[in-house]
Design an enzyme around this catalytic site. Structure first.
Site, PDB file in Angstrom:
ATOM      1  N   LYS A 173       0.828  -1.212   0.000  1.00  0.00           N
ATOM      2  CA  LYS A 173       0.000   0.000   0.000  1.00  0.00           C
ATOM      3  C   LYS A 173       0.863   1.263   0.000  1.00  0.00           C
ATOM      4  CE  LYS A 173      -2.330  -1.354   3.670  1.00  0.00           C
ATOM      5  NZ  LYS A 173      -1.845  -2.745   3.807  1.00  0.00           N
ATOM      6  N   THR A 174       1.871   1.293   0.864  1.00  0.00           N
ATOM      7  CA  THR A 174       2.757   2.465   0.906  1.00  0.00           C
ATOM      8  C   THR A 174       3.536   2.609  -0.394  1.00  0.00           C
ATOM      9  OG1 THR A 174       2.994   2.228   3.308  1.00  0.00           O
ATOM     10  CG2 THR A 174       4.639   3.562   2.165  1.00  0.00           C
ATOM     11  N   ASP A 230      -1.847   6.763   6.236  1.00  0.00           N
ATOM     12  CA  ASP A 230      -1.832   5.350   6.616  1.00  0.00           C
ATOM     13  C   ASP A 230      -2.792   5.135   7.786  1.00  0.00           C
ATOM     14  OD1 ASP A 230      -1.091   2.729   6.478  1.00  0.00           O
ATOM     15  OD2 ASP A 230       0.813   2.979   7.538  1.00  0.00           O
ATOM     16  N   THR A 236      -5.844  -1.320   6.994  1.00  0.00           N
ATOM     17  CA  THR A 236      -5.861  -2.766   7.141  1.00  0.00           C
ATOM     18  C   THR A 236      -7.233  -3.256   7.602  1.00  0.00           C
ATOM     19  OG1 THR A 236      -5.017  -2.516   9.407  1.00  0.00           O
ATOM     20  CG2 THR A 236      -3.395  -2.889   7.659  1.00  0.00           C
ATOM     21  N   ARG A 271       6.774  -7.975   1.941  1.00  0.00           N
ATOM     22  CA  ARG A 271       7.611  -7.400   2.998  1.00  0.00           C
ATOM     23  C   ARG A 271       8.340  -8.489   3.773  1.00  0.00           C
ATOM     24  NH1 ARG A 271       4.423  -3.850   7.094  1.00  0.00           N
ATOM     25  NH2 ARG A 271       4.417  -2.403   5.317  1.00  0.00           N
TER      26      ARG A 271
END
Length: 342
Positions: free
Chosen positions: A69-70, A114, A163, A222
């Site tokens: 997402k980032t 975020d 999330t 990640r």
């Protein structure tokens, strides 16, 4: 080494880790691996906006942590030629905080929020107006003498990440022109991510090692990149420097990542559930105390993967272990084939 020196060393190590992670992020949609539908949708929105010479619509990205997402927010900023202005929902507790951020934006900038579902209510109300009309009303003074001054904002794009999309208020969700959900990655996609990352680290990753890492990365880029860096560390310190299968197996064993991708916390949760509580049901808080972690950590870090893999189930009475959990730990499930409480 005193406490202050230890704190500085820990901070420097954290900065290096974050810098290494940032270096592996793709810089464009063409480099981004996985999420084909979302990539196609974003490409259409960004291309159309560029042809019109306008800022693209606001974008909401939802999905589990670590899926990109980032990174996508950074790509959107790069594609629009603007500057990424990152913040988070918990950091914006007052309308004044958001007003200060909004007033500093320039044309085509991207405001990345975020955990946007955790915005304070007052800030959320201000964001509605900013997203829809590109203005904010700044209140000057207090009481009967207070006046509202309208402030016009440049055309910018909000990229929200969450999330927990279900906690996002409907009026805020409706103001996003594009809503995308990120899915977990397949092993093939993770192998491509790992191969690309290894190249950026000036290393060659053995195909067998890439397959093993992908299988233990829980469908999350990640995690895959983090494990890759630990394999590189092991190969540098204990091996020949080659990222081969032997180095990968040794590094995964050292960092306690098993064949299913479970780590120390995951196995601690399963072991407590199966041995201390007879398979459940047991409440989240009690389970967290048993493994020495915060309830939020167990719920957000360990539990989603354990539920997805079929090791535990949620019920109105609490968490329960499945037969798969017993077998994974090398334990024998209850003799009658049923769990207490079922």
């Amino acid at each position: 080494m005193d406490f202050e020196e230890e704190r500085v060393v820990d901070a420097q190590a954290g900065d290096l880790e974050r810098a290494a992670e940032a270096a592996l992020r793709p810089g464009s949609l063409g480099e981004f691996v996985g999420q084909p539908k979302l990539r196609a949708q974003l490409d259409l929105v960004l291309t159309a906006a560029a042809q019109r010479g306008a800022a693209p619509d606001h974008v909401l990205l939802s999905g589990p942590p670590g899926l990109g997402k980032t990174t996508l927010a950074m790509i959107i900023a790069a594609e629009t030629g603007g500057v990424l202005r990152p913040t988070s929902g918990p950091a914006v507790q007052h309308a004044g905080d958001l007003a200060a951020i909004l007033s500093s934006l320039n044309e085509h900038d991207v405001l990345f929020i975020d955990e946007i579902h955790r915005l304070a209510r007052a800030a959320e109300e201000m964001l509605y107006l900013a997203m829809e009309d590109f203005r904010v009303d700044v209140v000057v003074g207090k009481g009967p003498g207070a006046t509202s001054i309208p402030l016009t904002l440049p055309r910018f794009t909000v990229v929200g990440a969450t999330t927990r999309a279900g906690l996002l208020p409907a009026p805020l969700r409706d103001r996003f022109g594009l809503t995308g959900h990120l899915e977990f990655y397949s092993d093939d996609e993770l192998e491509r991510v790992l191969t690309r990352s290894a190249g950026l680290l000036n290393a060659t990753l053995d195909p067998q090692a890439a397959a093993l890492l992908a299988a233990r990365s829980r469908g999350t880029p990640r995690i895959a990149n983090r494990l890759l860096r630990r394999v590189q560390d092991w190969a540098q310190v204990h091996g020949t420097g080659a990222l081969d299968l032997a180095a990968t197996e040794a590094a995964l064993e050292l960092f306690e990542v098993d064949a299913k991708g479970l780590d120390r916390l995951d196995r601690a949760v399963l072991h407590a559930l199966c041995t201390r509580f007879g398979g459940g049901p047991v409440g989240l808080t009690t389970l967290a105390v048993a493994v020495g972690e915060e309830a939020e950590t167990v719920e957000t870090v360990a539990e989603p993967f354990l539920v997805r893999e079929g090791f535990i189930v949620r019920s109105p009475r609490g968490r329960m272990a499945t037969a798969a959990a017993y077998h994974h730990l090398g334990l024998t499930p209850p003799a009658d084939g049923a769990f207490p409480g079922l």
